[in-house]
Design a protein around this motif. Structure first.
Motif, PDB file in Angstrom:
ATOM      1  N   GLU A  37       0.832  -1.206   0.000  1.00 23.44           N
ATOM      2  CA  GLU A  37       0.000   0.000   0.000  1.00 23.44           C
ATOM      3  C   GLU A  37       0.872   1.264   0.000  1.00 23.44           C
ATOM      4  N   GLN A  38       1.944   1.260   0.773  1.00 22.44           N
ATOM      5  CA  GLN A  38       2.832   2.428   0.775  1.00 22.44           C
ATOM      6  C   GLN A  38       3.509   2.602  -0.582  1.00 22.44           C
ATOM      7  N   ALA A  39       3.885   1.489  -1.220  1.00 24.62           N
ATOM      8  CA  ALA A  39       4.485   1.575  -2.555  1.00 24.62           C
ATOM      9  C   ALA A  39       3.477   2.125  -3.560  1.00 24.62           C
ATOM     10  N   ARG A  40       2.204   1.722  -3.418  1.00 27.28           N
ATOM     11  CA  ARG A  40       1.161   2.224  -4.330  1.00 27.28           C
ATOM     12  C   ARG A  40       0.949   3.720  -4.160  1.00 27.28           C
ATOM     13  N   GLN A  41       0.963   4.174  -2.917  1.00 20.99           N
ATOM     14  CA  GLN A  41       0.787   5.605  -2.679  1.00 20.99           C
ATOM     15  C   GLN A  41       1.963   6.411  -3.240  1.00 20.99           C
ATOM     16  N   LEU A  42       3.168   5.903  -3.077  1.00 21.03           N
ATOM     17  CA  LEU A  42       4.318   6.600  -3.642  1.00 21.03           C
ATOM     18  C   LEU A  42       4.276   6.602  -5.164  1.00 21.03           C
ATOM     19  N   GLY A  43       3.794   5.519  -5.740  1.00 22.21           N
ATOM     20  CA  GLY A  43       3.705   5.475  -7.198  1.00 22.21           C
ATOM     21  C   GLY A  43       2.656   6.417  -7.747  1.00 22.21           C
ATOM     22  N   LEU A  44       1.502   6.500  -7.072  1.00 25.40           N
ATOM     23  CA  LEU A  44       0.433   7.382  -7.543  1.00 25.40           C
ATOM     24  C   LEU A  44       0.820   8.849  -7.466  1.00 25.40           C
ATOM     25  N   LYS A  45       1.820   9.177  -6.669  1.00 23.96           N
ATOM     26  CA  LYS A  45       2.177  10.578  -6.467  1.00 23.96           C
ATOM     27  C   LYS A  45       2.696  11.228  -7.742  1.00 23.96           C
ATOM     28  N   TYR A  46       3.411  10.450  -8.581  1.00 28.89           N
ATOM     29  CA  TYR A  46       4.010  11.049  -9.775  1.00 28.89           C
ATOM     30  C   TYR A  46       3.740  10.244 -11.047  1.00 28.89           C
ATOM     31  N   ALA A  47       2.938   9.196 -10.974  1.00 31.51           N
ATOM     32  CA  ALA A  47       2.723   8.359 -12.158  1.00 31.51           C
ATOM     33  C   ALA A  47       1.752   8.976 -13.154  1.00 31.51           C
ATOM     34  N   ARG A  48       0.938   9.956 -12.756  1.00 29.50           N
ATOM     35  CA  ARG A  48      -0.114  10.478 -13.629  1.00 29.50           C
ATOM     36  C   ARG A  48       0.305  11.735 -14.374  1.00 29.50           C
ATOM     37  N   TYR A  49       1.563  12.031 -14.397  1.00 30.61           N
ATOM     38  CA  TYR A  49       2.020  13.195 -15.151  1.00 30.61           C
ATOM     39  C   TYR A  49       1.907  12.909 -16.650  1.00 30.61           C
ATOM     40  N   PRO A  50       1.598  13.896 -17.462  1.00 26.58           N
ATOM     41  CA  PRO A  50       1.476  13.657 -18.916  1.00 26.58           C
ATOM     42  C   PRO A  50       2.829  13.327 -19.525  1.00 26.58           C
ATOM     43  N   ARG A  51       2.777  12.625 -20.652  1.00 26.80           N
ATOM     44  CA  ARG A  51       4.019  12.239 -21.316  1.00 26.80           C
ATOM     45  C   ARG A  51       4.761  13.442 -21.886  1.00 26.80           C
ATOM     46  N   ALA A  52       4.006  14.472 -22.238  1.00 22.62           N
ATOM     47  CA  ALA A  52       4.652  15.649 -22.831  1.00 22.62           C
ATOM     48  C   ALA A  52       5.564  16.347 -21.820  1.00 22.62           C
ATOM     49  N   SER A  53       5.176  16.369 -20.563  1.00 22.02           N
ATOM     50  CA  SER A  53       5.985  17.026 -19.532  1.00 22.02           C
ATOM     51  C   SER A  53       6.041  16.130 -18.299  1.00 22.02           C
ATOM     52  N   PRO A  54       6.767  15.040 -18.360  1.00 21.01           N
ATOM     53  CA  PRO A  54       6.800  14.113 -17.222  1.00 21.01           C
ATOM     54  C   PRO A  54       7.644  14.655 -16.072  1.00 21.01           C
ATOM     55  N   HIS A  55       7.348  14.172 -14.927  1.00 20.17           N
ATOM     56  CA  HIS A  55       8.130  14.499 -13.737  1.00 20.17           C
ATOM     57  C   HIS A  55       9.376  13.605 -13.712  1.00 20.17           C
ATOM     58  N   PRO A  56      10.486  14.032 -13.119  1.00 17.34           N
ATOM     59  CA  PRO A  56      11.671  13.157 -13.052  1.00 17.34           C
ATOM     60  C   PRO A  56      11.403  11.820 -12.385  1.00 17.34           C
ATOM     61  N   CYS A  57      10.425  11.748 -11.499  1.00 14.12           N
ATOM     62  CA  CYS A  57      10.127  10.503 -10.790  1.00 14.12           C
ATOM     63  C   CYS A  57       9.066   9.660 -11.484  1.00 14.12           C
ATOM     64  N   THR A  58       8.568  10.092 -12.652  1.00 15.05           N
ATOM     65  CA  THR A  58       7.440   9.398 -13.283  1.00 15.05           C
ATOM     66  C   THR A  58       7.795   7.975 -13.673  1.00 15.05           C
ATOM     67  N   THR A  59       8.971   7.757 -14.255  1.00 20.05           N
ATOM     68  CA  THR A  59       9.339   6.416 -14.724  1.00 20.05           C
ATOM     69  C   THR A  59       9.379   5.428 -13.573  1.00 20.05           C
ATOM     70  N   LEU A  60      10.063   5.774 -12.502  1.00 19.01           N
ATOM     71  CA  LEU A  60      10.138   4.862 -11.365  1.00 19.01           C
ATOM     72  C   LEU A  60       8.806   4.758 -10.628  1.00 19.01           C
ATOM     73  N   ALA A  61       8.021   5.816 -10.664  1.00 20.88           N
ATOM     74  CA  ALA A  61       6.696   5.741 -10.039  1.00 20.88           C
ATOM     75  C   ALA A  61       5.815   4.743 -10.774  1.00 20.88           C
ATOM     76  N   ASN A  62       5.858   4.764 -12.105  1.00 26.53           N
ATOM     77  CA  ASN A  62       5.105   3.771 -12.876  1.00 26.53           C
ATOM     78  C   ASN A  62       5.610   2.358 -12.610  1.00 26.53           C
ATOM     79  N   ARG A  63       6.930   2.213 -12.409  1.00 26.13           N
ATOM     80  CA  ARG A  63       7.462   0.887 -12.095  1.00 26.13           C
ATOM     81  C   ARG A  63       6.929   0.397 -10.752  1.00 26.13           C
TER      82      ARG A  63
END
Length: 476
Positions: free
Chosen positions: A364-390
């Motif tokens: 659950e904690q991993a899911r919350q950390l992933g949701l924090k930056y996984a929803r950024y658009p592809r055009a302007s992703p956050h630096p943490c987006t790739t690992l958040a999606n992982r």
């Protein structure tokens, strides 16, 4: 200018000079004090002097262990040469000497002259039967003495396989070792015969049975770690798939594809244990217990923090993910301090529930950390987006080591197991035919398994071919 004005001006200059002199003297006094302090203090690079302790307060010196409190052990001599005085008389005055005693020993370790190869000619006689009208031949059974229908004995075959697989020598160097200008084994063999001997060795029934047993052991293991690396066959790129168990089994197989179907074919539906891998998508289709490598995750987190050293948001998120892993390891350490599993059913059920509860919280904690930056658009992703999606994609595959006893959180076992194949590739560049790839991987699997279990590969191969139990000599 009048005399009174000149006197006033001189007095003003005199007063100014007195003030400057007072300031200079004060400054000199301050600098002298600092200089004395610098002279008395040690330089900044020097270690501070520790006060000497009284000998009475000094703890007693730790004594050396008994097994290390002796001289170098002597070897058991295979030959003894005694050195005595020839004439039994004093070399100075000529008086007769009496009661000779052993003064000291000196051992010299040397290799004996290597014998040449032994060539045995088996002469098969035949006899004529007048009643049957045909020849009858004497029986000849060379199983356990020769590999297949060739002329090379099992000892030479085991030695060449050991040099080729474990020591990773090229064929030309094996030829030089066996020949060595006719001074070692006095044995000349062609490169083609060495290659053909390796092919015949893998077709020997004992070797084939050992390979089949190795596949069954890997597929029935509770924990298997998998990895893959590049390999070239006939100049074309392919891949070596490696599957290793904590018990020491090492299985290698070549395939032109890097798709997940290869892993399913090698492990087969028979495998239902825990699989440890990296984050390569070829393993995504495995539906059993699957543990992803935290070493890869932590390495990527380190690279992320290195690329954004001043971004507090990135630094905080990466430290949060790392804290999840450290918390899981602390939980395992606490369980380890409780001791091995008990035969009592109630404590075991309680410990299992605790692991399951901790697993759910970590996921659950991993899911919350992933949701924090996984929803950024592809055009302007956050630096943490790739690992958040992982984290979101593999949230249930990151903490299986908490549930399964004996399952490692990393994939280091597979990484270390495939390293000899990488070295072999750098030396030889690959193989020249599909038959060569099959032979190399079969022998590498067997010899790698023996070596991982601490056995001598040469003796194990010889015992397997001769079907005779030999004394196992462990590796140093």
């Amino acid at each position: 200018m009048t005399l009174q004005e000149e006197v006033t001006l001189v007095r003003a200059e005199n007063q100014l000079l007195k003030e400057q002199l007072a300031q200079a003297l004060a400054r000199i006094e301050l600098l002298e004090a600092e200089l004395e302090q610098i002279k008395s203090a040690p330089p900044p690079f020097a270690k501070s002097a520790t006060p000497k302790r009284d000998k009475a307060d000094k703890p007693p010196r730790r004594k050396r262990a008994p097994q290390h409190n002796s001289a170098r052990p002597r070897e058991i001599p295979t030959k003894i040469v005694q050195h005595t005085l020839d004439d039994c008389a004093c070399p100075d005055c000529g008086y007769p000497l009496r009661t000779p005693q052993l003064a000291h020993r000196r051992q010299v370790i040397e290799l004996p002259p290597p014998p040449p190869v032994e060539i045995t000619e088996h002469q098969v006689f035949k006899s004529w039967c007048a009643r049957c009208g045909r020849w009858h031949y004497a029986p000849l059974d060379l199983s356990g003495h020769v590999v297949g229908q060739g002329r090379m004995g099992v000892r030479i075959a085991s030695l060449i396989a050991y040099l080729r697989t474990t020591l990773r020598l090229p064929v030309e160097q094996i030829q030089q070792y066996l020949q060595m200008d006719l001074t070692v084994h006095q044995f000349v063999i062609s490169s083609g015969e060495i290659v053909e001997l390796m092919h015949r060795l893998t077709q020997a029934p004992p070797i084939k049975r050992a390979i089949q047993a190795l596949y069954e052991q890997v597929r029935s293991s509770e924990v298997v770690h998998g990895d893959e690396t590049g390999w070239r066959e006939e100049g074309q790129n392919g891949y070596i798939w490696s599957f290793s168990t904590p018990q020491g089994e090492r299985l290698y197989e070549y395939d032109q594809s890097r798709g997940g179907a290869v892993a399913r074919r090698i492990l087969s539906p028979q495998f239902n244990g825990a699989l440890g891998t990296d984050f390569y998508c070829g393993y995504n289709e495995y539906t059993g217990v699957h543990q992803r490598c935290w070493a890869h995750m932590l390495r990527d987190l380190h690279n992320l923090k290195s690329k954004h050293p001043t971004d507090e948001e990135v630094q905080g998120w990466a430290k949060g993910v790392q804290a999840l892993y450290e918390g899981a390891q602390q939980l395992l350490q606490l369980q380890h301090e409780l001791g091995p599993p008990s035969h009592d059913e109630a404590p075991e059920k309680r410990r299992k529930r605790e692991r399951e509860r901790a697993y759910e919280q970590l996921v659950e904690q991993a899911r919350q950390l992933g949701l924090k930056y996984a929803r950024y658009p592809r055009a302007s992703p956050h630096p943490c987006t790739t690992l958040a999606n992982r984290l979101l994609r593999h949230q249930d595959e990151l903490f299986q080591f908490v549930l399964v006893p004996g399952l490692s959180a990393d994939n280091n076992l597979a990484e270390r197991s495939i390293r000899p194949v990488v070295v072999m590739r750098k030396i030889s560049g690959g193989t020249q035919s599909p038959k060569g790839s099959t032979t190399r991987m079969m022998l590498t699997s067997l010899f790698g398994t023996w070596r991982a279990k601490g056995l001598n590969p040469f003796l194990e191969c010889l015992a397997l071919l001769t079907q005779t139990p030999l004394p196992s000599v462990p590796l140093i």
